[in-house]
Design a protein around this motif. Structure first.
Motif, PDB file in Angstrom:
ATOM      1  N   SER A  59       0.831  -1.201   0.000  1.00  0.00           N
ATOM      2  CA  SER A  59       0.000   0.000   0.000  1.00  0.00           C
ATOM      3  C   SER A  59       0.871   1.258   0.000  1.00  0.00           C
ATOM      4  O   SER A  59       0.611   2.206  -0.747  1.00  0.00           O
ATOM      5  N   GLU A 107       2.401   1.608  -3.428  1.00  0.00           N
ATOM      6  CA  GLU A 107       1.407   2.087  -4.394  1.00  0.00           C
ATOM      7  C   GLU A 107       1.191   3.586  -4.240  1.00  0.00           C
ATOM      8  O   GLU A 107       1.101   4.315  -5.226  1.00  0.00           O
ATOM      9  N   ASP A 108       1.130   4.063  -2.988  1.00  0.00           N
ATOM     10  CA  ASP A 108       0.986   5.503  -2.752  1.00  0.00           C
ATOM     11  C   ASP A 108       2.179   6.269  -3.315  1.00  0.00           C
ATOM     12  O   ASP A 108       2.014   7.316  -3.944  1.00  0.00           O
ATOM     13  N   THR A 148       1.987   6.493  -7.109  1.00  0.00           N
ATOM     14  CA  THR A 148       1.098   7.513  -7.667  1.00  0.00           C
ATOM     15  C   THR A 148       1.796   8.861  -7.754  1.00  0.00           C
ATOM     16  O   THR A 148       1.481   9.673  -8.621  1.00  0.00           O
ATOM     17  N   GLN A 149       2.747   9.103  -6.883  1.00  0.00           N
ATOM     18  CA  GLN A 149       3.491  10.363  -6.921  1.00  0.00           C
ATOM     19  C   GLN A 149       4.394  10.455  -8.156  1.00  0.00           C
ATOM     20  O   GLN A 149       4.732  11.551  -8.592  1.00  0.00           O
TER      21      GLN A 149
END
Length: 176
Positions: free
Chosen positions: A4, A7-8, A11-12
């Protein structure tokens, strides 16, 4: 939780706030040993590895998180001879070399006062954490183990040994 977080971070990448992401996983071998830790890591993080064999200790492989490819590395603290052990085993050696009399006094104190249900009796790592902390109390009263080991405690020369150098080589060896 690790996936998780990755994944965060991934996204950046789309917004240009982060240009590259690598995932370094650092574990203790414990009594199971390095091969068991490697196998467990590969099984637990199969989705991150996306069909690639998991990394061996001190190595990196190309993994995937979502649509992003990223280096995934594994470092396992252990005794080179037994392939077992923890970071605390390494740190305990450093503390015992720096303050041998205090180290032995802390060990004697633990032996004399521990009770069967105390956490320090469950694993050698827990016992070593306590002994490191008690040893440091002579110089840093009330401070936790992390403060004993930081810049006010162990001199930098203790962190020049083979384990420290292997960790530095691993972290600097990210295959970007």
């Amino acid at each position: 939780a690790a996936l998780s977080l990755l994944e965060d971070l991934g996204t950046q990448l789309a917004f240009g706030e982060v240009s590259q992401v690598a995932a370094a996983f650092v574990f203790d071998a414990n009594s199971h040993g390095v091969p068991a830790r490697e196998a467990g890591f590969a099984a637990d993080h199969a989705s991150l590895l996306n069909g690639v064999a998991g990394p061996s200790h001190g190595q990196w492989v190309q993994g995937t998180c979502g649509s992003q490819r990223m280096p995934v590395g594994l470092f396992v603290f252990h005794d080179p001879t037994s392939k077992q052990g923890t970071l605390e085993h390494t740190l305990g050696l450093m503390v015992s070399r720096e303050w041998p009399q205090k180290w032995h006094a802390a060990g004697d104190y633990l032996s004399a006062h521990q009770q069967a249900d105390d956490p320090v009796t469950h694993t050698s790592a827990e016992s070593l954490k306590a002994q490191i902390c008690i040893t440091g109390q002579f110089r840093f009263p009330g401070d936790p183990m992390t403060e004993v080991l930081k810049h006010r405690g162990l001199p930098p020369q203790h962190f020049q040994g083979p384990v420290s150098q292997a960790l530095v080589a691993f972290l600097s060896g990210v295959p970007w």
